[in-house]
Design a protein around this motif. Sequence first.
Motif, PDB file in Angstrom:
ATOM      1  N   GLU A  76      52.897 -48.221 -34.867  1.00 49.72           N
ATOM      2  CA  GLU A  76      52.995 -48.473 -35.561  1.00 49.72           C
ATOM      3  C   GLU A  76      51.225 -49.262 -36.582  1.00 49.72           C
ATOM      4  OE1 GLU A  76      51.830 -53.401 -34.658  1.00 49.72           O
ATOM      5  OE2 GLU A  76      54.008 -53.292 -33.550  1.00 49.72           O
ATOM      6  N   ARG A  77      50.185 -48.204 -36.054  1.00 43.13           N
ATOM      7  CA  ARG A  77      49.938 -47.245 -37.056  1.00 43.13           C
ATOM      8  C   ARG A  77      50.042 -46.071 -37.438  1.00 43.13           C
ATOM      9  NH1 ARG A  77      45.159 -45.611 -34.113  1.00 43.13           N
ATOM     10  NH2 ARG A  77      45.843 -46.938 -32.329  1.00 43.13           N
ATOM     11  N   VAL A  78      50.768 -45.722 -38.097  1.00 40.17           N
ATOM     12  CA  VAL A  78      51.468 -44.534 -38.548  1.00 40.17           C
ATOM     13  C   VAL A  78      52.366 -44.693 -39.419  1.00 40.17           C
ATOM     14  CG1 VAL A  78      52.669 -42.484 -38.141  1.00 40.17           C
ATOM     15  CG2 VAL A  78      50.766 -43.492 -36.988  1.00 40.17           C
ATOM     16  N   LEU A  79      52.327 -44.344 -40.537  1.00 43.20           N
ATOM     17  CA  LEU A  79      53.186 -44.010 -41.889  1.00 43.20           C
ATOM     18  C   LEU A  79      53.841 -42.962 -41.782  1.00 43.20           C
ATOM     19  CD1 LEU A  79      54.803 -45.355 -44.043  1.00 43.20           C
ATOM     20  CD2 LEU A  79      53.273 -45.204 -45.558  1.00 43.20           C
ATOM     21  N   GLY A  80      55.091 -42.233 -41.785  1.00 42.08           N
ATOM     22  CA  GLY A  80      55.500 -41.443 -41.647  1.00 42.08           C
ATOM     23  C   GLY A  80      56.121 -41.179 -43.056  1.00 42.08           C
ATOM     24  N   LEU A  81      55.784 -40.033 -43.763  1.00 41.98           N
ATOM     25  CA  LEU A  81      56.163 -39.759 -45.157  1.00 41.98           C
ATOM     26  C   LEU A  81      56.980 -38.745 -45.419  1.00 41.98           C
ATOM     27  CD1 LEU A  81      53.669 -41.834 -47.214  1.00 41.98           C
ATOM     28  CD2 LEU A  81      55.811 -42.610 -47.045  1.00 41.98           C
ATOM     29  N   ALA A  82      57.908 -38.544 -46.752  1.00 31.33           N
ATOM     30  CA  ALA A  82      58.676 -37.146 -47.314  1.00 31.33           C
ATOM     31  C   ALA A  82      57.829 -36.774 -48.027  1.00 31.33           C
ATOM     32  CB  ALA A  82      59.695 -36.989 -47.000  1.00 31.33           C
ATOM     33  N   LEU A  83      57.042 -35.322 -47.927  1.00 32.24           N
ATOM     34  CA  LEU A  83      56.719 -34.731 -48.640  1.00 32.24           C
ATOM     35  C   LEU A  83      56.696 -33.606 -48.713  1.00 32.24           C
ATOM     36  CD1 LEU A  83      54.630 -35.227 -51.109  1.00 32.24           C
ATOM     37  CD2 LEU A  83      52.309 -35.255 -49.508  1.00 32.24           C
ATOM     38  N   ASP A  84      56.895 -33.093 -50.043  1.00 31.72           N
ATOM     39  CA  ASP A  84      57.058 -31.396 -50.624  1.00 31.72           C
ATOM     40  C   ASP A  84      56.064 -31.721 -51.517  1.00 31.72           C
ATOM     41  OD1 ASP A  84      57.028 -29.303 -51.711  1.00 31.72           O
ATOM     42  OD2 ASP A  84      59.460 -28.826 -51.701  1.00 31.72           O
ATOM     43  N   VAL A  85      54.724 -30.831 -51.512  1.00 28.24           N
ATOM     44  CA  VAL A  85      53.075 -31.196 -52.354  1.00 28.24           C
ATOM     45  C   VAL A  85      53.942 -30.136 -53.441  1.00 28.24           C
ATOM     46  CG1 VAL A  85      52.301 -31.564 -50.407  1.00 28.24           C
ATOM     47  CG2 VAL A  85      52.162 -29.361 -51.771  1.00 28.24           C
ATOM     48  N   THR A  86      54.490 -29.351 -53.530  1.00 27.18           N
ATOM     49  CA  THR A  86      55.522 -28.566 -54.782  1.00 27.18           C
ATOM     50  C   THR A  86      55.697 -29.231 -55.968  1.00 27.18           C
ATOM     51  OG1 THR A  86      57.001 -27.678 -53.794  1.00 27.18           O
ATOM     52  CG2 THR A  86      55.355 -25.897 -53.438  1.00 27.18           C
ATOM     53  N   ARG A  87      56.199 -31.174 -55.183  1.00 30.69           N
ATOM     54  CA  ARG A  87      56.723 -31.582 -55.887  1.00 30.69           C
ATOM     55  C   ARG A  87      56.415 -32.906 -56.379  1.00 30.69           C
ATOM     56  NH1 ARG A  87      63.074 -31.580 -55.908  1.00 30.69           N
ATOM     57  NH2 ARG A  87      62.824 -33.583 -55.673  1.00 30.69           N
ATOM     58  N   GLY A  88      55.953 -32.929 -57.521  1.00 31.47           N
ATOM     59  CA  GLY A  88      55.193 -34.033 -58.612  1.00 31.47           C
ATOM     60  C   GLY A  88      55.842 -35.219 -58.301  1.00 31.47           C
ATOM     61  N   GLU A  89      56.901 -35.372 -57.875  1.00 31.46           N
ATOM     62  CA  GLU A  89      57.399 -36.922 -57.636  1.00 31.46           C
ATOM     63  C   GLU A  89      57.264 -37.549 -56.692  1.00 31.46           C
ATOM     64  OE1 GLU A  89      61.194 -34.233 -58.208  1.00 31.46           O
ATOM     65  OE2 GLU A  89      58.718 -34.549 -59.241  1.00 31.46           O
ATOM     66  N   ASP A  90      57.248 -36.535 -56.126  1.00 29.16           N
ATOM     67  CA  ASP A  90      56.981 -36.807 -54.135  1.00 29.16           C
ATOM     68  C   ASP A  90      55.726 -37.267 -53.614  1.00 29.16           C
ATOM     69  OD1 ASP A  90      59.367 -35.747 -53.529  1.00 29.16           O
ATOM     70  OD2 ASP A  90      59.278 -34.535 -51.983  1.00 29.16           O
ATOM     71  N   ILE A  91      54.944 -36.329 -54.816  1.00 29.83           N
ATOM     72  CA  ILE A  91      53.242 -36.753 -53.802  1.00 29.83           C
ATOM     73  C   ILE A  91      53.239 -38.320 -55.088  1.00 29.83           C
ATOM     74  CG2 ILE A  91      51.146 -36.231 -54.791  1.00 29.83           C
ATOM     75  CD1 ILE A  91      52.057 -33.528 -55.380  1.00 29.83           C
ATOM     76  N   THR A  92      53.244 -38.454 -55.601  1.00 28.87           N
ATOM     77  CA  THR A  92      53.351 -39.828 -56.565  1.00 28.87           C
ATOM     78  C   THR A  92      53.328 -41.174 -55.353  1.00 28.87           C
ATOM     79  OG1 THR A  92      53.565 -39.227 -58.827  1.00 28.87           O
ATOM     80  CG2 THR A  92      53.840 -41.398 -58.361  1.00 28.87           C
ATOM     81  N   ARG A  93      55.077 -40.395 -55.418  1.00 32.24           N
ATOM     82  CA  ARG A  93      55.874 -41.736 -54.206  1.00 32.24           C
ATOM     83  C   ARG A  93      55.128 -41.574 -53.079  1.00 32.24           C
ATOM     84  NH1 ARG A  93      60.339 -40.248 -55.342  1.00 32.24           N
ATOM     85  NH2 ARG A  93      60.183 -38.315 -53.408  1.00 32.24           N
ATOM     86  N   ALA A  94      54.411 -41.129 -52.479  1.00 33.19           N
ATOM     87  CA  ALA A  94      53.938 -40.967 -50.819  1.00 33.19           C
ATOM     88  C   ALA A  94      52.438 -41.310 -51.008  1.00 33.19           C
ATOM     89  CB  ALA A  94      53.709 -39.534 -50.707  1.00 33.19           C
ATOM     90  N   VAL A  95      51.939 -41.446 -52.245  1.00 33.56           N
ATOM     91  CA  VAL A  95      50.481 -41.815 -52.060  1.00 33.56           C
ATOM     92  C   VAL A  95      50.741 -43.674 -52.846  1.00 33.56           C
ATOM     93  CG1 VAL A  95      48.208 -42.395 -54.063  1.00 33.56           C
ATOM     94  CG2 VAL A  95      49.606 -39.686 -53.347  1.00 33.56           C
ATOM     95  N   GLU A  96      51.481 -43.737 -53.365  1.00 29.24           N
ATOM     96  CA  GLU A  96      52.034 -45.455 -53.579  1.00 29.24           C
ATOM     97  C   GLU A  96      52.324 -45.414 -52.068  1.00 29.24           C
ATOM     98  OE1 GLU A  96      55.015 -45.654 -56.544  1.00 29.24           O
ATOM     99  OE2 GLU A  96      53.121 -45.206 -58.556  1.00 29.24           O
ATOM    100  N   ALA A  97      53.306 -45.088 -51.279  1.00 27.34           N
ATOM    101  CA  ALA A  97      53.657 -46.237 -50.105  1.00 27.34           C
ATOM    102  C   ALA A  97      52.818 -46.459 -48.953  1.00 27.34           C
ATOM    103  CB  ALA A  97      54.942 -44.724 -49.886  1.00 27.34           C
ATOM    104  N   ALA A  98      51.709 -45.130 -49.065  1.00 26.79           N
ATOM    105  CA  ALA A  98      50.110 -45.010 -48.527  1.00 26.79           C
ATOM    106  C   ALA A  98      49.823 -46.259 -48.972  1.00 26.79           C
ATOM    107  CB  ALA A  98      49.698 -44.094 -48.444  1.00 26.79           C
ATOM    108  N   VAL A  99      49.152 -46.413 -49.675  1.00 32.91           N
ATOM    109  CA  VAL A  99      48.262 -47.520 -50.752  1.00 32.91           C
ATOM    110  C   VAL A  99      49.267 -49.011 -50.642  1.00 32.91           C
ATOM    111  CG1 VAL A  99      47.525 -48.231 -52.669  1.00 32.91           C
ATOM    112  CG2 VAL A  99      47.244 -46.663 -52.218  1.00 32.91           C
ATOM    113  N   ASP A 100      50.452 -49.096 -50.578  1.00 33.96           N
ATOM    114  CA  ASP A 100      51.126 -50.443 -50.064  1.00 33.96           C
ATOM    115  C   ASP A 100      51.086 -50.972 -48.711  1.00 33.96           C
ATOM    116  OD1 ASP A 100      52.020 -50.362 -53.498  1.00 33.96           O
ATOM    117  OD2 ASP A 100      54.229 -49.613 -52.814  1.00 33.96           O
ATOM    118  N   ARG A 101      50.803 -49.674 -48.170  1.00 36.91           N
ATOM    119  CA  ARG A 101      51.175 -50.221 -46.766  1.00 36.91           C
ATOM    120  C   ARG A 101      49.876 -50.339 -46.327  1.00 36.91           C
ATOM    121  NH1 ARG A 101      54.421 -48.237 -41.987  1.00 36.91           N
ATOM    122  NH2 ARG A 101      53.588 -49.517 -40.094  1.00 36.91           N
TER     123      ARG A 101
END
Length: 279
Positions: free
Chosen positions: A46-71
């Motif tokens: 429960e202390r792990v959040l798995g996220l899809a992230l390709d660091v060469t894709r800006g939209e992936d980065i924004t979405r991942a950071v927002e999801a991390a902060v939300d969680r």
Amino acid sequence: MSTWFITGASRGFGLRIARAALAGGDAVVVAARNPDSLPDDLKRSERVLGLALDVTRGEDITRAVEAAVDRFGGIDVLVNNAGRGLLGALEEITDAETRALFDLNVFGLINVTRAVLPVMREAGHGKIVHIGSRSGFEGEPGVSMYSASKFAVAGISEALSVELAPFGIQSMVVEPGVFRTDFLDSGSLSVAARRIPAYDGTPAHDTLDWIDQANHTQLGDPVKGAALIYEVTCQDRLPTHLALGRDAIERQQVKIRRLQDDLAAWREKSTATAHDDAA
């Protein structure tokens, strides 16, 4: 409980650091191109959040950071681990191969860091751990472009350590030697498509031969290495550089001695290049 955000976390150092942080009682965002490939022990926590992230894709980065902060409410530690290697003499490596490498190893790291920094600045604290390389401290034959990308990582980290200090944010570059991960497998390492026979029997191609012999027989234990990265990161003050592994320390000492010799040989004439009226 701290929240760790780790890129390239499905294997190698990223996976081992994630496990070390989880064992330490922290929350972990494990970001990978294919989060479905994460091991079951991470998926079940429960202390792990798995996220899809390709660091060469800006939209992936924004979405991942927002999801991390939300969680988890924030990000305390960013580990820039995503990256790959590239082998070949500089003359053999194409512009396209070089740009693809830098898009991942350098620009991906820059863009993830840029996305996380507002979160850390607002919190008034944070730690950024960049996974560099022994080859990012001492350029080595046969990996010139990889070395260049990791030298860039080291330079970025050094600058950030001063630039971000007013905000309570620290930066460290980890420079591992050879560790027994799958970094030398084709999934993490590319070889220049062009091979020039003139380089056969020279240091550049000797490195190619060494790769075949060294894969999965490397000196370093990645579990122990990740445990040390976790231990150091948990300290109040990060070092600017963390040499990881016996070979990394030995090679850094060799380069430091060489630099000292170079400085001593030309110090007087170099100093004399100042204007005559300089104080």
